[in-house]
Design an enzyme around this catalytic site. Sequence first.
Site, PDB file in Angstrom:
ATOM      1  N   PHE A 158      -0.677   4.140 -47.961  1.00  0.00           N
ATOM      2  CA  PHE A 158       0.445   5.060 -48.146  1.00  0.00           C
ATOM      3  C   PHE A 158       0.584   5.324 -49.635  1.00  0.00           C
ATOM      4  CE2 PHE A 158       3.321   5.967 -44.521  1.00  0.00           C
ATOM      5  CZ  PHE A 158       2.558   5.413 -43.516  1.00  0.00           C
ATOM      6  N   ASN A 185      11.924  -2.425 -55.667  1.00  0.00           N
ATOM      7  CA  ASN A 185      11.935  -0.969 -55.538  1.00  0.00           C
ATOM      8  C   ASN A 185      12.775  -0.599 -54.321  1.00  0.00           C
ATOM      9  OD1 ASN A 185      10.105  -0.656 -53.121  1.00  0.00           O
ATOM     10  ND2 ASN A 185       8.766  -1.795 -54.503  1.00  0.00           N
ATOM     11  N   LYS A 194      -8.926   3.748 -53.913  1.00  0.00           N
ATOM     12  CA  LYS A 194      -8.621   2.541 -53.152  1.00  0.00           C
ATOM     13  C   LYS A 194      -9.612   2.297 -52.021  1.00  0.00           C
ATOM     14  CE  LYS A 194      -3.876   2.562 -54.487  1.00  0.00           C
ATOM     15  NZ  LYS A 194      -3.006   1.407 -54.664  1.00  0.00           N
ATOM     16  N   PRO A 236      -2.427  -7.683 -58.324  1.00  0.00           N
ATOM     17  CA  PRO A 236      -3.694  -7.200 -57.739  1.00  0.00           C
ATOM     18  C   PRO A 236      -3.426  -6.056 -56.768  1.00  0.00           C
ATOM     19  CG  PRO A 236      -3.099  -9.367 -56.864  1.00  0.00           C
ATOM     20  CD  PRO A 236      -2.095  -9.039 -57.910  1.00  0.00           C
ATOM     21  N   ASP A 237      -4.353  -5.102 -56.698  1.00  0.00           N
ATOM     22  CA  ASP A 237      -4.218  -4.022 -55.711  1.00  0.00           C
ATOM     23  C   ASP A 237      -4.700  -4.574 -54.371  1.00  0.00           C
ATOM     24  OD1 ASP A 237      -4.583  -1.737 -54.057  1.00  0.00           O
ATOM     25  OD2 ASP A 237      -4.524  -0.491 -55.865  1.00  0.00           O
ATOM     26  N   ILE A 238      -3.764  -4.879 -53.505  1.00  0.00           N
ATOM     27  CA  ILE A 238      -4.095  -5.538 -52.229  1.00  0.00           C
ATOM     28  C   ILE A 238      -4.959  -4.629 -51.366  1.00  0.00           C
ATOM     29  CG2 ILE A 238      -3.144  -6.683 -50.192  1.00  0.00           C
ATOM     30  CD1 ILE A 238      -0.474  -6.948 -51.727  1.00  0.00           C
ATOM     31  N   LYS A 273      18.158 -19.481 -65.246  1.00  0.00           N
ATOM     32  CA  LYS A 273      18.682 -18.147 -65.528  1.00  0.00           C
ATOM     33  C   LYS A 273      18.544 -17.821 -67.019  1.00  0.00           C
ATOM     34  CE  LYS A 273      22.772 -15.316 -65.063  1.00  0.00           C
ATOM     35  NZ  LYS A 273      24.196 -15.301 -64.783  1.00  0.00           N
ATOM     36  N   LYS A 313      -6.156   8.870 -55.171  1.00  0.00           N
ATOM     37  CA  LYS A 313      -5.777   7.505 -54.795  1.00  0.00           C
ATOM     38  C   LYS A 313      -6.590   7.014 -53.598  1.00  0.00           C
ATOM     39  CE  LYS A 313      -1.551   6.477 -56.083  1.00  0.00           C
ATOM     40  NZ  LYS A 313      -0.088   6.419 -56.136  1.00  0.00           N
TER      41      LYS A 313
HETATM   42  O1  C5P Z   1      -0.977   2.892 -56.392  1.00  0.00           O
HETATM   43  P1  C5P Z   1       0.130   2.965 -55.422  1.00  0.00           P
HETATM   44  O2  C5P Z   1       1.127   1.849 -55.572  1.00  0.00           O
HETATM   45  O3  C5P Z   1       0.794   4.302 -55.324  1.00  0.00           O
HETATM   46  O4  C5P Z   1      -0.608   2.777 -53.998  1.00  0.00           O
HETATM   47  C1  C5P Z   1       0.058   2.788 -52.805  1.00  0.00           C
HETATM   48  C2  C5P Z   1      -0.746   2.122 -51.744  1.00  0.00           C
HETATM   49  O5  C5P Z   1      -1.417   0.974 -52.260  1.00  0.00           O
HETATM   50  C3  C5P Z   1       0.117   1.602 -50.620  1.00  0.00           C
HETATM   51  O6  C5P Z   1      -0.627   1.621 -49.427  1.00  0.00           O
HETATM   52  C4  C5P Z   1       0.415   0.189 -51.076  1.00  0.00           C
HETATM   53  O7  C5P Z   1       0.744  -0.638 -49.979  1.00  0.00           O
HETATM   54  C5  C5P Z   1      -0.885  -0.219 -51.747  1.00  0.00           C
HETATM   55  N1  C5P Z   1      -0.734  -1.165 -52.868  1.00  0.00           N
HETATM   56  C6  C5P Z   1      -1.320  -2.405 -52.785  1.00  0.00           C
HETATM   57  N2  C5P Z   1      -1.214  -3.289 -53.822  1.00  0.00           N
HETATM   58  C7  C5P Z   1      -0.569  -2.953 -54.940  1.00  0.00           C
HETATM   59  C8  C5P Z   1       0.027  -1.673 -55.052  1.00  0.00           C
HETATM   60  C9  C5P Z   1      -0.073  -0.815 -53.994  1.00  0.00           C
HETATM   61  O8  C5P Z   1      -1.922  -2.704 -51.750  1.00  0.00           O
HETATM   62  N3  C5P Z   1      -0.472  -3.822 -55.928  1.00  0.00           N
END
Ligand code: C5P
Length: 400
Positions: A323, A209, A341, A304-306, A288, A337
């Site tokens: 963020f 990104n 989270k 995973p959502d860290i 490749k 959000k």
């Molecule tokens: O859901 P979104 O990607 O908009 O969330 C943004 C926030 O979540 C940021 O703080 C980003 O660092 C964190 N994040 C994360 N793991 C992911 C996706 C986003 O910790 N897989």
Amino acid sequence: MNGSPRILLGVTGGIAAYKAAELVRALVKEGAEVQVILTPRAEEFVTPLTLATLSGRPVARTEFTPEPSPTIGHIELARWGHALVVAPATANEIARFAHGQADDLLTTVYLAFAGPVVVAPAMNPKMWDHPETRENVERLRARGVAIVDPEEGYMACGDEGAGRLAALQTIAAEALWAARRSTSLLGVKVLVSAGPTHEPLDPVRFLGNRSSGKMGFAIAAAAAARGAEVVLVAGPSRLAPPFGVRTVPVTTAAAMQAALEREAADAKVIVMAAAVADHRPADAAPRKLEHKGESWALELVPTPDILAGLAARRPAGQLIVGFAAETHDALARGRAKRERKGCDLLVVNDVTAEGAGFEADTNVVTLIGRDGAADAWPRMSKRQVAERLLDRIEAERRSR
Ligand code: C5P
């Protein structure tokens, strides 16, 4: 901070050096103790007697003193100061800072000084615009030095353009601010994530990104300047690692997660400024991939959502900031959000707004707290956003 802010004021040899006398007065009036360090060329423009009289302290002029003196050696000076301020800073002194030279007292103190540094350049507009100067200034910025940009105007040399020393009130405010905050996060571990992640498809391609890492790097540098022990887990970024920060480079979301989880247990503050990929290719091919002339459907699996994971398992007292980069309905999406989270604060920015988003040096953000209350900040530099966010984080920590 207890007691008066202690400011080391470096004065270098340009015509604006005469303004240093007023700057000393302004700082002293605000209650600061000021120790002036004069370079030999600056003495051509302003006398040590003037600055010693106004600051109430002998001016430090050379690293060589006739007898050993515990008060004016460069290491003693560096220990004494809460902030090092250089005003005016010539192109020459900036170049010497940027390249680590230590051939006079001021450059030597700069290298020995671990606290916040504020540099206010003043020079001819052509010198200020020269690519060498720009590069040197950017090197200093990357090390967390606060640059008080010169102003546009009519110059003593007759030229017009950017290069005139910034207003003394602006420099004094930056200087006092840096000195007062130099110890506010002393001993506090702050864990920051920054930049994008790259999720490989094969050895030559990745999904990524547009995050530049600027916001997270600015937060890491600003926290270090407040005395924090900072660990920066950084996805691929072209930025130089900030000075005084332990930087852990990572590439993928999985590597970022592993690094953050390793560092999180004893962190008092976590700031997730990274733009983590939400999905990655199901398999990274070892060779490749060839799909010439055919359409190609990629299978993506969620990462995973860290942030949510760290928030769910956080130790007591740990403050977590997330963020969110949004393109529409920023506030409503941000509120949802933050709750989903489980972080304490969420910094939302509409990346489509002017002067905001990934590559920009400025940002326009709204802060959302636990009660859902939104605090919309005007457009400001990412460094200013970082400082204001840290002010808020410190206030939250105090109110617990
Ligand atoms: O859901 P979104 O990607 O908009 O969330 C943004 C926030 O979540 C940021 O703080 C980003 O660092 C964190 N994040 C994360 N793991 C992911 C996706 C986003 O910790 N897989």
